[in-house]
Write a protein that holds these residues in place. Sequence first.
Motif, mmCIF file in Angstrom:
data_model
loop_
_atom_site.group_PDB
_atom_site.id
_atom_site.type_symbol
_atom_site.label_atom_id
_atom_site.label_comp_id
_atom_site.label_asym_id
_atom_site.label_seq_id
_atom_site.Cartn_x
_atom_site.Cartn_y
_atom_site.Cartn_z
ATOM 1 N N TRP A 125 -2.767 -1.634 -8.001
ATOM 2 C CA TRP A 125 -2.023 -1.486 -6.750
ATOM 3 C C TRP A 125 -0.530 -1.352 -7.024
ATOM 4 O O TRP A 125 0.169 -0.560 -6.393
ATOM 5 C CB TRP A 125 -2.292 -2.699 -5.854
ATOM 6 C CG TRP A 125 -2.071 -2.445 -4.396
ATOM 7 C CD1 TRP A 125 -1.350 -1.436 -3.834
ATOM 8 C CD2 TRP A 125 -2.576 -3.213 -3.307
ATOM 9 N NE1 TRP A 125 -1.353 -1.537 -2.466
ATOM 10 C CE2 TRP A 125 -2.106 -2.624 -2.107
ATOM 11 C CE3 TRP A 125 -3.375 -4.363 -3.216
ATOM 12 C CZ2 TRP A 125 -2.405 -3.135 -0.853
ATOM 13 C CZ3 TRP A 125 -3.671 -4.872 -1.962
ATOM 14 C CH2 TRP A 125 -3.192 -4.259 -0.800
ATOM 15 N N LYS A 126 -0.037 -2.136 -8.008
ATOM 16 C CA LYS A 126 1.381 -2.049 -8.369
ATOM 17 C C LYS A 126 1.726 -0.661 -8.890
ATOM 18 O O LYS A 126 2.776 -0.108 -8.558
ATOM 19 C CB LYS A 126 1.730 -3.097 -9.421
ATOM 20 C CG LYS A 126 1.888 -4.508 -8.879
ATOM 21 C CD LYS A 126 2.302 -5.461 -9.981
ATOM 22 C CE LYS A 126 2.480 -6.874 -9.430
ATOM 23 N NZ LYS A 126 2.863 -7.835 -10.499
ATOM 24 N N ARG A 127 0.841 -0.097 -9.731
ATOM 25 C CA ARG A 127 1.110 1.239 -10.273
ATOM 26 C C ARG A 127 1.125 2.283 -9.166
ATOM 27 O O ARG A 127 1.974 3.173 -9.164
ATOM 28 C CB ARG A 127 0.056 1.587 -11.335
ATOM 29 C CG ARG A 127 0.293 0.912 -12.680
ATOM 30 C CD ARG A 127 -0.486 1.622 -13.779
ATOM 31 N NE ARG A 127 -1.926 1.420 -13.603
ATOM 32 C CZ ARG A 127 -2.617 0.424 -14.140
ATOM 33 N NH1 ARG A 127 -1.986 -0.478 -14.898
ATOM 34 N NH2 ARG A 127 -3.909 0.310 -13.953
ATOM 35 N N PHE A 128 0.190 2.158 -8.221
ATOM 36 C CA PHE A 128 0.167 3.088 -7.094
ATOM 37 C C PHE A 128 1.428 2.934 -6.248
ATOM 38 O O PHE A 128 2.050 3.934 -5.854
ATOM 39 C CB PHE A 128 -1.072 2.836 -6.234
ATOM 40 C CG PHE A 128 -1.132 3.683 -4.989
ATOM 41 C CD1 PHE A 128 -1.417 5.040 -5.073
ATOM 42 C CD2 PHE A 128 -0.876 3.130 -3.740
ATOM 43 C CE1 PHE A 128 -1.469 5.827 -3.929
ATOM 44 C CE2 PHE A 128 -0.916 3.908 -2.592
ATOM 45 C CZ PHE A 128 -1.214 5.260 -2.689
ATOM 46 N N ILE A 187 5.215 11.860 6.703
ATOM 47 C CA ILE A 187 5.152 10.995 5.518
ATOM 48 C C ILE A 187 5.530 9.564 5.872
ATOM 49 O O ILE A 187 4.888 8.601 5.438
ATOM 50 C CB ILE A 187 6.081 11.549 4.416
ATOM 51 C CG1 ILE A 187 5.578 12.899 3.928
ATOM 52 C CG2 ILE A 187 6.178 10.564 3.250
ATOM 53 C CD1 ILE A 187 6.528 13.612 2.998
ATOM 54 N N LEU A 188 6.559 9.423 6.691
ATOM 55 C CA LEU A 188 7.011 8.093 7.091
ATOM 56 C C LEU A 188 5.944 7.380 7.927
ATOM 57 O O LEU A 188 5.732 6.167 7.776
ATOM 58 C CB LEU A 188 8.313 8.201 7.878
ATOM 59 C CG LEU A 188 9.129 6.918 8.067
ATOM 60 C CD1 LEU A 188 9.447 6.266 6.725
ATOM 61 C CD2 LEU A 188 10.412 7.220 8.819
ATOM 62 N N GLY A 189 5.254 8.131 8.776
ATOM 63 C CA GLY A 189 4.168 7.548 9.555
ATOM 64 C C GLY A 189 3.043 7.034 8.665
ATOM 65 O O GLY A 189 2.517 5.931 8.873
ATOM 66 N N LEU A 190 2.670 7.822 7.655
ATOM 67 C CA LEU A 190 1.638 7.401 6.715
ATOM 68 C C LEU A 190 2.087 6.180 5.910
ATOM 69 O O LEU A 190 1.298 5.272 5.638
ATOM 70 C CB LEU A 190 1.292 8.552 5.763
ATOM 71 C CG LEU A 190 0.566 9.749 6.384
ATOM 72 C CD1 LEU A 190 0.426 10.866 5.361
ATOM 73 C CD2 LEU A 190 -0.804 9.331 6.911
ATOM 74 N N LEU A 191 3.358 6.150 5.548
ATOM 75 C CA LEU A 191 3.899 5.026 4.786
ATOM 76 C C LEU A 191 3.887 3.745 5.610
ATOM 77 O O LEU A 191 3.600 2.656 5.083
ATOM 78 C CB LEU A 191 5.318 5.357 4.321
ATOM 79 C CG LEU A 191 5.979 4.418 3.309
ATOM 80 C CD1 LEU A 191 5.117 4.284 2.058
ATOM 81 C CD2 LEU A 191 7.363 4.932 2.945
ATOM 82 N N MET A 192 4.194 3.860 6.891
ATOM 83 C CA MET A 192 4.151 2.686 7.768
ATOM 84 C C MET A 192 2.721 2.184 7.932
ATOM 85 O O MET A 192 2.467 0.973 7.949
ATOM 86 C CB MET A 192 4.770 3.015 9.121
ATOM 87 C CG MET A 192 6.279 3.187 9.077
ATOM 88 S SD MET A 192 6.986 3.565 10.698
ATOM 89 C CE MET A 192 8.741 3.564 10.292
ATOM 90 N N LEU A 193 1.769 3.112 8.054
ATOM 91 C CA LEU A 193 0.362 2.731 8.143
ATOM 92 C C LEU A 193 -0.078 2.032 6.861
ATOM 93 O O LEU A 193 -0.779 1.005 6.910
ATOM 94 C CB LEU A 193 -0.493 3.972 8.399
ATOM 95 C CG LEU A 193 -2.004 3.758 8.502
ATOM 96 C CD1 LEU A 193 -2.343 2.823 9.665
ATOM 97 C CD2 LEU A 193 -2.725 5.095 8.671
ATOM 98 N N CYS A 198 -1.392 -2.990 3.804
ATOM 99 C CA CYS A 198 -1.030 -3.901 2.710
ATOM 100 C C CYS A 198 -0.817 -5.323 3.220
ATOM 101 O O CYS A 198 -1.288 -6.294 2.618
ATOM 102 C CB CYS A 198 0.236 -3.406 2.016
ATOM 103 S SG CYS A 198 0.020 -1.934 1.014
ATOM 104 N N PHE A 199 -0.113 -5.451 4.324
ATOM 105 C CA PHE A 199 0.151 -6.768 4.902
ATOM 106 C C PHE A 199 -1.148 -7.445 5.326
ATOM 107 O O PHE A 199 -1.377 -8.625 5.018
ATOM 108 C CB PHE A 199 1.090 -6.645 6.103
ATOM 109 C CG PHE A 199 2.535 -6.876 5.770
ATOM 110 C CD1 PHE A 199 3.047 -8.155 5.695
ATOM 111 C CD2 PHE A 199 3.377 -5.803 5.532
ATOM 112 C CE1 PHE A 199 4.383 -8.369 5.400
ATOM 113 C CE2 PHE A 199 4.715 -6.002 5.231
ATOM 114 C CZ PHE A 199 5.218 -7.292 5.158
ATOM 115 N N ILE A 200 -1.995 -6.716 6.027
ATOM 116 C CA ILE A 200 -3.241 -7.296 6.531
ATOM 117 C C ILE A 200 -4.136 -7.746 5.379
ATOM 118 O O ILE A 200 -4.687 -8.855 5.398
ATOM 119 C CB ILE A 200 -3.973 -6.293 7.438
ATOM 120 C CG1 ILE A 200 -3.168 -6.063 8.722
ATOM 121 C CG2 ILE A 200 -5.380 -6.784 7.772
ATOM 122 C CD1 ILE A 200 -3.723 -4.974 9.622
ATOM 123 N N LEU A 201 -4.265 -6.900 4.352
ATOM 124 C CA LEU A 201 -5.100 -7.259 3.200
ATOM 125 C C LEU A 201 -4.544 -8.473 2.474
ATOM 126 O O LEU A 201 -5.302 -9.342 2.031
ATOM 127 C CB LEU A 201 -5.210 -6.072 2.243
ATOM 128 C CG LEU A 201 -6.057 -4.893 2.728
ATOM 129 C CD1 LEU A 201 -6.031 -3.762 1.715
ATOM 130 C CD2 LEU A 201 -7.493 -5.341 2.985
#
Length: 218
Positions: A125-128, A187-193, A198-201
């Motif tokens: 996940w860190k690498r991604f 792109i920004l919308g996808l990044l926010m999603l 990430c937060f939920i997981l």
Amino acid sequence: MQSFSYHVLYIPLGKGDFMITFSVPLTVMELILPLIGTGILVTGFILFIYLYLRTRETVYFAISLIALGGLFYMAGQSMIILLGSWKLQAESARHFHRIEQIGPLFFLVALPLWLENLLTLNEHWKRFNRTLIYTGIILSFSILIAAFVNPALYVDINKADATIWMIKQSCHGRAQLGLLYIIRDGILGLLMLYSVVCFILNMIVHKRVKYLLIPFIG
């Protein structure tokens, strides 16, 4: 049929009056709120850059970038309102529309950088996430260069937003938006999603609900 109430401004030009009619006039709140937001973001940026310089913790640097991006946006918005909407200097205001839209470019880098230093991520996940940071840097600089070399691709400072600039007074100083603006927003919308996921997981898997709930809501 929808009806509009029209607000008429008379601008003295010496030999006669120049009339501009807006169906949606500028409100006091539209004038004041961007100025208040700018002041808050200046304070936030100073605070978090100070914390970063004192602690050298990257999470504070990431928040500083987010605050700086917000500051560019709100300061640009304030100048659009003051110059374009209030003083009706649309051509000058369109330059600040470009500055306003430089702000979100900071988020392309700051959001994944913030996630990496706030959340618990495994190595894959860190690498991604690190790939997202580097991609964000390349994209933000590419769009920034294009915004000045070929403004029509991002925020066309030579053209007004024909759909709204003579209808809504608060948008009188806004420029026509180009293809790169649409791509950036996607792109920004996808990044926010991605950030929300990430937060939920992290809250579910690592049981860090109390620690992460406040920054997640913020």
